[in-house]
Design a protein around this motif. Structure first.
Motif: not given
Length: 224
Positions: A69-73
């Motif tokens: 999720l943080r990568f997508l952010d």
């Protein structure tokens, strides 16, 4: 914006003359090896996800999901702002110079001038100094060539799902190294949802010894 365009679109390959064939073949070999590495990392990450079926490893599963999720952010920030490299570098120097005195800034500036690194700043205060150094680094030959080489290879290496997921694993590993090496910088990026994008500049930072050497030398190494 220049660097982000490279990340999003990749780099168009130059036409190779016949006399450069040997060099081109060496480049192909390197890309194949790197692609294999990315696929391996992606497969490894998927194996990690099998822990989700085991009650004893739910913390591992939760960590993987959070990283995804943080990568997508981070990717969303690249698309939205398109100045990702500048922001990563700017935040780094903000942390470095936050509490520097005017005398310390002057001493660093003198060291840079002796090495031929000129910082464009009308007034010598923390904010303008950070902006001037960030700009100088992002436009520097050493930093620029490293980013161009990395983004060019990455654009060619994400053609498979496992290759792309391998980049997520490498980004997670990079963020973890940063958390251990420079927790304050990591936290500053984390607050901006950018810690998973640190892998974009990690090779340059490591080469410049950004967290080990004198800050003046680190800046010189980034620029030249």
């Amino acid at each position: 914006m220049y660097h982000s365009d490279l990340i999003l679109k990749g780099i168009k390959a130059d036409e190779l003359m016949a006399s450069q064939l040997e060099k081109a073949l060496i480049g192909v070999k390197d890309q194949v090896l790197q692609q294999a590495s990315k696929i391996g990392d992606g497969a490894t990450r998927l194996v990690y996800y099998t822990s989700c079926f085991t009650d004893n490893y739910q913390d591992v599963c939760a960590k993987l999901k959070e990283e995804d999720l943080r990568f997508l952010d981070g990717i969303a920030e690249v698309v939205k702002r398109r100045d990702i490299i500048y922001r990563l570098v700017h935040i780094y120097f903000e942390e470095i110079f936050r509490f520097k005195t005017r005398e310390q800034l002057s001493a660093i500036n003198s060291g840079l001038l002796k090495a031929g690194v000129i910082i464009s700043s009308n007034t010598l205060n923390n904010q303008t100094f950070v902006i001037g150094i960030t700009t100088a680094v992002c436009l520097g030959i050493g930093f620029n060539s490293s980013i161009v080489a990395w983004t060019g290879k990455t654009a060619a290496l994400t053609v498979t799902g496992l290759g792309l997921y391998g980049i997520v694993q490498q980004a997670a590993d990079s963020a973890e190294r940063l958390r251990l090496q420079a927790p304050m910088y990591y936290q500053a990026l984390h607050m901006q949802r950018l810690e998973m994008m640190y892998f974009l500049i990690e090779p340059t930072f490591m080469k410049a010894q950004a967290f080990e050497s004198d800050i003046t030398n680190a800046i010189i190494n980034m620029v030249k």
